[in-house]
Design an enzyme around this catalytic site. Structure first.
Site, PDB file in Angstrom:
ATOM      1  N   GLY A  51       0.835  -1.200   0.000  1.00  0.00           N
ATOM      2  CA  GLY A  51       0.000   0.000   0.000  1.00  0.00           C
ATOM      3  C   GLY A  51       0.862   1.240   0.000  1.00  0.00           C
ATOM      4  O   GLY A  51       1.890   1.296   0.683  1.00  0.00           O
ATOM      5  N   ALA A  52       0.474   2.233  -0.798  1.00  0.00           N
ATOM      6  CA  ALA A  52       1.211   3.503  -0.846  1.00  0.00           C
ATOM      7  C   ALA A  52       0.228   4.637  -0.623  1.00  0.00           C
ATOM      8  O   ALA A  52      -0.865   4.646  -1.182  1.00  0.00           O
ATOM      9  CB  ALA A  52       1.896   3.673  -2.199  1.00  0.00           C
ATOM     10  N   ALA A  53       0.605   5.577   0.241  1.00  0.00           N
ATOM     11  CA  ALA A  53      -0.271   6.712   0.557  1.00  0.00           C
ATOM     12  C   ALA A  53       0.504   8.007   0.418  1.00  0.00           C
ATOM     13  O   ALA A  53       1.668   8.019   0.004  1.00  0.00           O
ATOM     14  CB  ALA A  53      -0.824   6.551   1.974  1.00  0.00           C
TER      15      ALA A  53
ATOM     16  N   LEU B  98       1.691  10.082   2.669  1.00  0.00           N
ATOM     17  CA  LEU B  98       2.773  10.340   3.616  1.00  0.00           C
ATOM     18  C   LEU B  98       3.736   9.172   3.762  1.00  0.00           C
ATOM     19  O   LEU B  98       4.873   9.370   4.224  1.00  0.00           O
ATOM     20  CB  LEU B  98       2.192  10.682   4.995  1.00  0.00           C
ATOM     21  CG  LEU B  98       1.184  11.832   5.050  1.00  0.00           C
ATOM     22  CD1 LEU B  98       0.718  12.058   6.479  1.00  0.00           C
ATOM     23  CD2 LEU B  98       1.774  13.117   4.476  1.00  0.00           C
TER      24      LEU B  98
ATOM     25  N   GLN C 110       4.485   4.563   2.784  1.00  0.00           N
ATOM     26  CA  GLN C 110       4.073   3.359   2.101  1.00  0.00           C
ATOM     27  C   GLN C 110       4.404   2.154   2.986  1.00  0.00           C
ATOM     28  O   GLN C 110       5.274   2.228   3.856  1.00  0.00           O
ATOM     29  CB  GLN C 110       4.704   3.226   0.725  1.00  0.00           C
ATOM     30  CG  GLN C 110       6.207   3.158   0.658  1.00  0.00           C
ATOM     31  CD  GLN C 110       6.708   3.364  -0.768  1.00  0.00           C
ATOM     32  OE1 GLN C 110       6.421   4.379  -1.405  1.00  0.00           O
ATOM     33  NE2 GLN C 110       7.471   2.401  -1.276  1.00  0.00           N
TER      34      GLN C 110
ATOM     35  N   LYS D 227       5.642   0.211   7.849  1.00  0.00           N
ATOM     36  CA  LYS D 227       5.197   1.483   7.284  1.00  0.00           C
ATOM     37  C   LYS D 227       6.341   2.492   7.402  1.00  0.00           C
ATOM     38  O   LYS D 227       6.809   2.790   8.507  1.00  0.00           O
ATOM     39  CB  LYS D 227       3.964   1.984   8.048  1.00  0.00           C
ATOM     40  CG  LYS D 227       3.386   3.285   7.518  1.00  0.00           C
ATOM     41  CD  LYS D 227       2.119   3.648   8.293  1.00  0.00           C
ATOM     42  CE  LYS D 227       1.491   4.953   7.799  1.00  0.00           C
ATOM     43  NZ  LYS D 227       0.238   5.265   8.512  1.00  0.00           N
TER      44      LYS D 227
ATOM     45  N   ASP E 260     -10.244   8.095   9.127  1.00  0.00           N
ATOM     46  CA  ASP E 260      -9.796   7.853   7.753  1.00  0.00           C
ATOM     47  C   ASP E 260     -10.224   6.459   7.280  1.00  0.00           C
ATOM     48  O   ASP E 260      -9.387   5.655   6.854  1.00  0.00           O
ATOM     49  CB  ASP E 260      -8.271   7.987   7.674  1.00  0.00           C
ATOM     50  CG  ASP E 260      -7.799   8.326   6.264  1.00  0.00           C
ATOM     51  OD1 ASP E 260      -8.648   8.641   5.408  1.00  0.00           O
ATOM     52  OD2 ASP E 260      -6.580   8.262   6.012  1.00  0.00           O
TER      53      ASP E 260
END
Length: 514
Positions: free
Chosen positions: A153-155, A157, A159, A174, A306
């Site tokens: 998963g990559a976001a 702020l 990954q 993370k 979130d």
């Protein structure tokens, strides 16, 4: 002569310092705060000019005005999304926030920014290893026997990568994107300044609430130790919910920019095919998710803000469907006063008590805009609110009406968002994200989900009164009244089950007799 030498000296120093800075940041010109600020300011100016020029001289409220405004909304949203993708980090986080406010902002902005949830930038593995070296003080190879090349998963702020410890334990690591924290101070200041300038130029589009929320919440989200503490707190708080899974934190392998957690399997909450393959009932998931968030908001006042599909996973276990809650960086703590007012608002909304709705909304500084506020909270039309949101089914026509009205009432919506208590902003965002999940699963809130909310409100009111009561007899009376109210809800739920079952039997019998 001395003055000329001084000027040359200053110029060489600035050039040399800038070159050294860029060298340390791999000659990335985006690392310079002035460049990032310049990009943002230029984009804001272009957007402002587009609105002023395109809508000049056109009668406000006319069909022509609405059509042109929609076109400008889309052009502006695309410009802002491009800015988010170039400046990355905090900008993408704000873009994702905008993309979650489906029933509060024009759809041109929401649909354009939604893309950022699935197209967040990725850092190279070696860049992440450098963060691990700096924060944990060891080579990654000494900490992990395997570290997946591609992130799970990559976001905006950070990954997350799957990794294995030396004892064979599989973990999720993370890691914060390398330059996010360094840029955050300048980026927050930039947004704050530009939003205030826009508010002066366009008083009807006042988004001070967005700057305030970013300034308050971003530092917390950038501190992964804070996230780890949230993770453990929510696990303790909801340990009675056996269907909830919260990952364990490995503190010895965690820091402000690195968070190592238990790796949890499962499918995303919006993946209906995964649920079908694993015999997971979408209605059961919707019911459990509704109960979790009702307890968070009404009873505990501690809300995970979130819940987009990437942060909520589902899994089938021997005990039934399990919900895995991820990404605990953003929580909203509600004051008791706010929580009780919000309980009163929802109880009034469920019972279609217009006077109660007005009183609760005005307590939250909505003034005469209480009707619009009720529509924002429920994402229902005023007709549905006045007739009872648990009685009138949600339709596609109503959905289109609401989304169209968002554009028409944008100035009034902005006014409400700038006046309501700050806790309300993230609650509204959370509500919209949960509705997005319901929409995907086709399990829009029904009478049973409102019964769950009502139960939590009854518990919350009773507990609040018990704490304030100093008499044993008074507390006993409160508990009796609570039990009676809950019994009424149980009987109403039984009535709904019975009538629905009877209706199904009658329909089945009628169809069978044809």
């Amino acid at each position: 002569m001395a003055w000329r030498a001084l000027k040359y000296g200053i110029g060489i120093s600035v050039l040399g310092g800038t070159s050294l800075y860029l060298h340390r940041h791999e000659w990335n010109i985006s690392s310079i705060g002035a460049v990032r600020f310049g990009r943002a300011a230029a984009t804001a100016l272009r957007v402002a000019i587009d609105y002023k020029v395109s809508l000049y001289g056109i009668e406000s409220g006319s069909q022509q005005y609405k059509d042109i405004q929609s076109q400008v909304h889309l052009r502006s949203a695309l410009k802002l999304r491009d800015l988010c993708c170039v400046n990355r980090g905090c900008y993408i986080k704000v873009g994702q926030h905008i993309g979650a406010l489906e029933y509060l902002l024009p759809m041109e902005y929401v649909n354009t920014m939604k893309v950022l949830h699935s197209q967040a930038p990725q850092s190279e593995k070696e860049e992440l290893f450098q963060v691990i070296r700096e924060d944990l003080g060891q080579e990654p190879e000494k900490l992990f026997t395997t570290f997946a090349e591609q992130p799970v998963g990559a976001a905006s702020l950070a990954q997350v990568h799957k990794a294995t410890l030396h004892d064979g334990t599989v973990v999720a690591v993370k890691v914060q994107h390398p330059k996010v924290k360094a840029h955050s101070f300048v980026d927050m200041k930039t947004m704050y300044v530009l939003v205030h300038i826009i508010a002066r130029v366009f008083p009807e589009f006042c988004f001070l609430w967005l700057a305030d929320e970013t300034k308050k919440n971003l530092p917390k989200e950038l501190d992964f130790l804070h996230e780890g503490k949230n993770c453990e707190r929510v696990a303790r708080m909801f340990r009675h919910l056996k269907f909830l899974k919260v990952p364990k934190v490995y503190w010895s392998l965690s820091s402000e920019r690195v968070l190592t957690m238990e790796y949890c399997e499962g499918g995303q909450v919006n993946d209906k095919e995964y649920m079908s393959r694993n015999n997971i009932s979408v209605n059961e998931i919707a019911r459990k998710l509704g109960r979790l968030y009702s307890e968070m908001i009404f009873e505990h006042g501690y809300v995970h803000c979130d819940p987009h599909p990437g942060n909520v996973m589902v899994k089938q276990t021997k005990q039934g469907a399990e919900i895995v809650l991820l990404d605990h960086g953003l929580y909203q703590t509600l004051t008791d006063d706010f929580r009780m007012n919000y309980c009163r608002l929802w109880m009034s909304l469920i019972s279609a008590d217009l006077e109660g709705i007005k009183k609760a909304a005005q307590t939250m500084d909505c003034g005469d805009l209480y009707g619009l506020f009720a529509c924002m909270v429920t994402a229902r039309s005023w007709d549905a609110v006045t007739s009872g949101i648990d009685k009138q089914s949600y339709s596609k026509k109503e959905d289109e009406e609401i989304k169209e009205n968002v554009a028409n009432f944008l100035p009034q919506i902005s006014q409400i968002l700038n006046k309501v208590p700050r806790e309300m902003i993230l609650i509204l965002k959370t509500n919209d994200l949960l509705r997005g999940i319901e929409f995907t699963l086709k399990t829009h809130a029904n009478a049973r989900s409102f019964i769950t909310m009502s139960r939590c409100c009854v518990h919350a009111f009773a507990q609040h009164k018990r704490v304030a009561c100093h008499s044993w007899l008074g507390r006993f009376r409160i508990s009796v009244n609570e039990a009676v109210s809950l019994l009424k809800l149980d009987l109403y739920e039984l009535y709904l089950w019975f009538t629905n079952s009877l209706l199904v039997k009658l329909l089945t019998h009628k169809i069978g007799g044809m």
